[in-house]
Design an enzyme around this catalytic site. Structure first.
Site, PDB file in Angstrom:
ATOM      1  N   GLU A 173      -2.246   4.889  55.824  1.00  0.00           N
ATOM      2  CA  GLU A 173      -3.607   5.305  56.318  1.00  0.00           C
ATOM      3  C   GLU A 173      -4.558   5.258  55.259  1.00  0.00           C
ATOM      4  OE1 GLU A 173      -7.407   7.215  57.165  1.00  0.00           O
ATOM      5  OE2 GLU A 173      -5.851   7.814  55.507  1.00  0.00           O
ATOM      6  N   GLU A 174      -4.012   5.412  53.905  1.00  0.00           N
ATOM      7  CA  GLU A 174      -4.932   5.311  52.662  1.00  0.00           C
ATOM      8  C   GLU A 174      -5.503   3.961  52.095  1.00  0.00           C
ATOM      9  OE1 GLU A 174      -6.215   8.082  51.920  1.00  0.00           O
ATOM     10  OE2 GLU A 174      -5.056   9.538  52.601  1.00  0.00           O
ATOM     11  N   ASP A 194      -4.378  16.306  53.005  1.00  0.00           N
ATOM     12  CA  ASP A 194      -4.440  14.850  53.306  1.00  0.00           C
ATOM     13  C   ASP A 194      -3.102  14.339  53.240  1.00  0.00           C
ATOM     14  OD1 ASP A 194      -5.364  12.621  54.081  1.00  0.00           O
ATOM     15  OD2 ASP A 194      -6.437  11.976  52.378  1.00  0.00           O
ATOM     16  N   ASP A 202       1.676   8.860  53.962  1.00  0.00           N
ATOM     17  CA  ASP A 202       1.338   8.323  52.564  1.00  0.00           C
ATOM     18  C   ASP A 202      -0.042   8.974  52.028  1.00  0.00           C
ATOM     19  OD1 ASP A 202      -0.461   7.185  54.762  1.00  0.00           O
ATOM     20  OD2 ASP A 202      -1.459   5.942  53.178  1.00  0.00           O
TER      21      ASP A 202
HETATM   22 ZN   LIG Z   1      -5.956  11.318  55.560  1.00  0.00          ZN
END
Ligand SMILES: [Zn+2]
Length: 432
Positions: A168-169, A134, A103
């Protein structure tokens, strides 16, 4: 079958692995960009989940040739797939994980972007797109590290597990936390979570500080500014409390642990809420916040007690009442020792590829590796990254993408241990 050619020396083999990665340069960049075209935003960020990106990655994994793929779909209103791909190694009792997330965060203010965040562009050796650093760079590198070995018909030293996780975000509930709940990790697994790093790749993040955010509410008595004796100035009392706290708390909790940057705990006043709208009124209420990052060696309750002690004194002096509310109180996860095998192996591979001596470091917090550490596993965070995460015009440096692919290829092969300059995490509490 598939054994390393016997006559090849270690160095010759390393060169072969490196040149194989170099030979795939265009393909790596092309698939990297293909992946970055697929947004993968969580529903909390107004997106439709990681489903489409997962399909793209499944196709790549099948091309590369892994031995097992397991899909763990976390329940949600949109698809939240977690992909676990396993390549069997010579030692089937041991496993090396590389866990990256699929994500991304939303682009943010559109006008700050020079190019379309979801139409990757190569410019001056950099690929510009949301999710490039990222966490796309390390995801792609971890995948092509395996492809390099497969091309050379080299079997990894141990089982390699590529985990492409969701969410994750926005909290990892549909990603890492969901997977931990499935009990798929084993105690001695080597786990790399390459979701943060520094531009020269020297930082192997193994520890985090505890995070304590405090809301300080000072209550006095509002009155006209020309007659302060009729009221109690909440702003003045709050400032007095702030100054005293900063002086005294820093002195009391002054231990240093050299693996951390900075080595001491930090206590910083940050946000300040507006009080009265006009200049000639003494405020009856005042609110500000403290952001404290505390070495894991300290108990956060002890810090709270000392802060309360200062507040009591200021209350007696000024007649104001000071309320202290923890807004966030997150105990640091147990640090991964700097001499843990996963840290040393990764440091060794980084050293061989980049000719640098990476060191275990601690940071102010926090990465998603903390979730893994809290569950009782060692985990190291690394990446050769310009730290563009969440920024407008996020990019990944192509040389880093290729270099980090070599790092993973060496790691999977079973990089011979060399000195990394790594120190332990237990050392060095220094009190002044
Ligand atoms: Zn990350």
């Amino acid at each position: 079958m598939n054994e390393i050619p016997e006559k090849m020396t270690d160095n010759a083999l390393t060169d072969k692995i490196f040149s194989t990665v170099e030979g795939m340069r265009d393909e790596i960049v092309e698939n990297f960009m293909g992946m970055l075209r697929i947004p993968a935003l969580s529903p909390a960020n107004g997106g439709e989940g990681e489903g489409k990106k997962a399909e793209y990655l499944m196709r790549l994994l099948k091309e590369i040739g892994v031995d097992e793929i397991k899909l763990y779909d976390a329940p949600d209103t949109v698809p939240r797939p977690n992909i676990i791909a396993i390549k069997h190694g010579k030692d089937r009792t041991r496993r090396l994980w590389v866990m990256t997330h699929t994500d991304v965060v939303p682009p943010g203010e559109a006008s700050l972007w020079e190019t379309d965040p979801f139409e990757p562009v190569v410019k001056n050796g950099k690929v510009y797109a949301r999710g490039a650093e990222d966490n796309g760079q390390e995801l792609m590198a971890s995948l092509y590290g395996l492809k390099a070995l497969n091309k050379l018909r080299i079997i990894p030293a141990m089982d390699i597990v590529l985990a492409f996780v969701a969410d994750e975000e926005t909290g990892s509930e549909k990603g890492i936390k969901f997977l931990l709940g499935k009990g798929i990790f084993k105690k001695d697994d080597l786990i790399i979570v390459p979701d943060a790093g520094n531009p020269d790749g020297t930082e192997l993040e193994v520890a985090e500080k505890s995070i304590l955010w405090l809301k300080i509410i000072t209550k006095g008595k509002q009155c006209h500014a020309s007659t302060p004796g009729r009221g109690i100035n909440a702003f003045a009392a709050g400032m007095r409390f702030g100054v005293l706290t900063l002086e005294e708390i820093k002195k009391e909790f002054d231990a240093e642990n050299r693996i951390f940057k900075p080595p001491a705990s930090t206590f910083e006043p940050t946000k300040k809420e507006a009080n009265v709208p006009n200049v000639n009124t003494i405020p009856g209420e005042d609110v500000f916040y403290l952001d404290c990052r505390i070495l894991p060696e300290y108990d956060m309750e002890e810090v709270m007690k000392s802060v309360r002690g200062v507040a009591d004194r200021v209350e007696r002096e000024t007649g104001a009442r000071i309320g202290i509310e923890p807004v966030q109180m997150e105990r640091a996860a147990p640090p991964t020792p700097g001499d843990a095998e996963v840290v040393q192996l990764l440091g060794s591979a980084v050293n061989q590829v980049y000719g640098i001596k990476p060191k275990p470091v601690g940071i102010g917090g926090g990465t998603c590796a903390a979730i893994v550490r809290r569950a009782g596993f060692n985990a190291v965070v690394w990446g050769k990254l310009d730290d563009m995460a969440h920024s407008p015009n996020e990019y990944a440096v192509v040389e880093n993408l290729i270099g980090d692919t070599k790092v993973y290829a060496l790691l999977y092969f079973g990089a011979p241990m060399t000195t990394t300059g790594a120190g332990g995490t237990k050392n060095l509490i220094i009190s002044r």
